[in-house]
Write a protein that holds these residues in place. Structure first.
Motif, short mmCIF file in Angstrom:
data_model
loop_
_atom_site.label_atom_id
_atom_site.label_comp_id
_atom_site.label_asym_id
_atom_site.label_seq_id
_atom_site.Cartn_x
_atom_site.Cartn_y
_atom_site.Cartn_z
N PRO A 100 0.89 -1.65 0.35
CA PRO A 100 -0.14 -0.28 0.12
C PRO A 100 0.82 1.36 -0.07
O PRO A 100 0.15 2.30 -0.13
N ASP A 101 1.94 1.38 -0.11
CA ASP A 101 2.97 2.44 0.58
C ASP A 101 3.37 2.63 -0.65
O ASP A 101 4.24 2.14 -1.93
N ARG A 102 2.64 3.34 -2.04
CA ARG A 102 3.27 4.09 -3.27
C ARG A 102 4.52 4.70 -3.28
O ARG A 102 5.94 4.74 -3.77
N ALA A 103 5.01 5.20 -2.28
CA ALA A 103 6.33 5.93 -2.07
C ALA A 103 7.40 4.08 -2.22
O ALA A 103 8.64 4.57 -2.37
N ARG A 104 7.16 3.56 -1.52
CA ARG A 104 8.21 2.27 -1.40
C ARG A 104 7.99 1.20 -2.73
O ARG A 104 8.74 1.43 -3.51
N GLN A 105 6.89 1.39 -3.31
CA GLN A 105 6.69 0.93 -4.85
C GLN A 105 7.82 1.25 -5.17
O GLN A 105 8.49 1.22 -6.69
N ARG A 106 7.74 2.72 -5.41
CA ARG A 106 8.74 3.69 -6.05
C ARG A 106 9.84 3.31 -6.19
O ARG A 106 10.66 3.43 -7.61
N ARG A 107 10.44 2.79 -5.01
CA ARG A 107 12.30 3.00 -4.63
C ARG A 107 11.95 1.82 -5.63
O ARG A 107 13.16 1.37 -5.93
N VAL A 108 10.98 0.45 -5.25
CA VAL A 108 11.98 -0.95 -5.70
C VAL A 108 11.87 -0.35 -7.48
O VAL A 108 12.71 -1.27 -7.67
N VAL A 109 10.84 -0.04 -8.02
CA VAL A 109 10.41 -0.32 -9.04
C VAL A 109 11.88 0.36 -9.40
O VAL A 109 12.12 0.40 -10.80
N ASP A 110 12.26 2.27 -9.49
CA ASP A 110 13.02 2.56 -9.81
C ASP A 110 14.21 1.79 -9.86
O ASP A 110 15.46 1.99 -10.90
N ALA A 111 14.45 1.14 -8.78
CA ALA A 111 15.94 -0.10 -8.16
C ALA A 111 16.24 -0.16 -9.46
O ALA A 111 16.85 -0.86 -10.18
N TYR A 112 14.64 -1.46 -9.77
CA TYR A 112 14.98 -2.09 -11.09
C TYR A 112 15.35 -1.68 -12.57
O TYR A 112 16.54 -2.31 -13.15
N LEU A 113 14.19 0.11 -12.67
CA LEU A 113 14.85 0.42 -14.04
C LEU A 113 16.29 0.69 -14.07
O LEU A 113 17.20 1.17 -14.93
N SER A 114 16.52 1.19 -13.40
CA SER A 114 18.02 2.03 -13.03
C SER A 114 18.89 0.79 -13.33
O SER A 114 20.01 0.93 -14.24
N ALA A 115 19.20 0.00 -12.90
CA ALA A 115 19.44 -1.28 -13.20
C ALA A 115 19.77 -1.75 -14.93
O ALA A 115 20.38 -2.01 -14.97
N ALA A 116 19.00 -1.90 -15.05
CA ALA A 116 18.27 -2.04 -16.74
C ALA A 116 18.49 -1.53 -16.89
O ALA A 116 19.13 -2.12 -18.27
N ARG A 117 19.41 -0.12 -17.80
CA ARG A 117 19.46 0.94 -17.35
C ARG A 117 20.99 0.17 -17.85
O ARG A 117 21.58 1.15 -19.02
N HIS A 118 21.79 0.28 -16.91
CA HIS A 118 23.08 0.14 -16.69
C HIS A 118 23.53 -1.61 -17.28
O HIS A 118 24.78 -1.91 -17.45
N ARG A 119 22.29 -2.03 -17.66
CA ARG A 119 22.32 -3.69 -18.79
C ARG A 119 22.70 -4.17 -16.93
O ARG A 119 23.93 -5.16 -17.95
N ASP A 120 22.16 -4.54 -16.51
CA ASP A 120 23.30 -4.85 -14.90
C ASP A 120 21.83 -6.04 -14.99
O ASP A 120 20.81 -6.34 -14.08
#
Length: 303
Positions: A177-197
């Motif tokens: 239910p915590d949108r801020a926590r959702q966003r942190r998880v999603v941002d970490a996933y996208l950042s890793a994907a962008r760095h091809r990790d």
């Protein structure tokens, strides 16, 4: 003239109907998974109500709710009959808004936080199961009121809802239910994907993650269902390489999501279901016909 006055007393005024429109649209969206069809169902309900005698109705909200549910059920049954073969994958219409939220119309439709992963499961139910579950579990309509809509007994209607509830519990994880926590998880996933990790995305993806992509008829080559952390992470790295410059954070069905905007149009919408600190489902809509209805102003034109 006196007779006309008496008839007018029993006709529901348009402004009174409008007070219930957000609730009715929410019912129809959960039933149909399509925003345009939900609006059609609400409009059809208004046409029926405007020809009915509302003078003796004690619970106007309940009466209108069952009315729009009946219209939606008929539309759903008609859709099932027209469908020649089951779709491999279908992502329901997303409700998209700015990442910070605050759109009252969106909030009204999503009052119960109905994520796309849940909507996908609702799409897998039979029309009767869907109506019983939506009305009872989401809008607290009693089974003895729902039963006549399905021409079944209250006990049989309860069984329909129970089967649907079991499917939802098994297949639609409850989002954090915590949108801020959702966003942190999603941002970490996208950042890793962008760095091809590849290793980092796998860290926030459980082994049974599912990714559904729906390109519609125009982009049928993108229609796919992927399962497993390694497969999904590999796809994420490839997608991030192409789309990262055009990605914008957004709320998709009340949850952390991403809208990709390029050349003045929405290219894709991604919805993430985050539970227990991990991304348990990703739903991607790339159907240009349906994406054309999304307002661009809040996300920039992508040029």
């Amino acid at each position: 003239t006196r007779e006309c006055d008496r008839m007018d007393e029993h006709v529901l005024p348009a402004e009174e109907f409008e007070q219930f429109r957000p609730r009715l649209r929410a019912v129809a969206y959960r039933m149909l998974g399509s925003l345009s069809e939900a609006d059609d169902a609400v409009q059809e309900s208004w046409l029926r109500v405007s020809r009915s005698d509302a003078g003796e109705v004690e619970n106007l909200g309940g009466w209108l709710t069952t009315g729009v549910a009946r219209v939606s059920l008929n539309m759903l049954r008609s859709r099932e009959r027209r469908r020649e073969e089951p779709l491999d994958v279908r992502v329901p219409d997303p409700i998209v808004g700015p990442a910070e939220g605050g759109d009252p119309e969106h909030e009204a439709v999503l009052a119960d936080s109905v994520g796309l992963a849940l909507m996908v499961v609702l799409d897998s139910l039979s029309p009767d199961e869907r109506l019983a579950f939506v009305l009872h579990d989401m809008f607290a309509v009693p089974f003895d009121v729902i039963a006549p809509l399905l021409e079944r007994s209250p006990a049989a209607t309860r069984q329909l809802a129970s089967r649907a509830r079991r499917r939802v519990r098994e297949q639609a994880p409850t989002p954090d239910p915590d949108r801020a926590r959702q966003r942190r998880v999603v941002d970490a996933y996208l950042s890793a994907a962008r760095h091809r990790d590849l290793e980092a995305p796998v860290g926030v993806l459980p082994p049974d993650i599912v990714l559904r992509a729906d390109g519609g008829k125009a982009r049928a080559r993108y229609n796919t269902v992927l399962r497993g952390a390694q497969q999904v992470a590999g796809q994420a790295v490839e997608a991030a390489r192409r789309l990262a410059p055009f990605a914008r954070p957004a709320l998709v069905n009340g949850a952390a999501g991403v809208v990709t905007v390029a050349g003045g149009r929405v290219v894709s919408v991604m919805s993430f279901t985050v539970a227990g600190g991990k991304i348990v489902a990703i739903d991607v809509l790339m159907d240009p016909d349906r994406l054309a209805n999304i307002e661009l102003a809040e996300f920039g034109n992508g040029d």
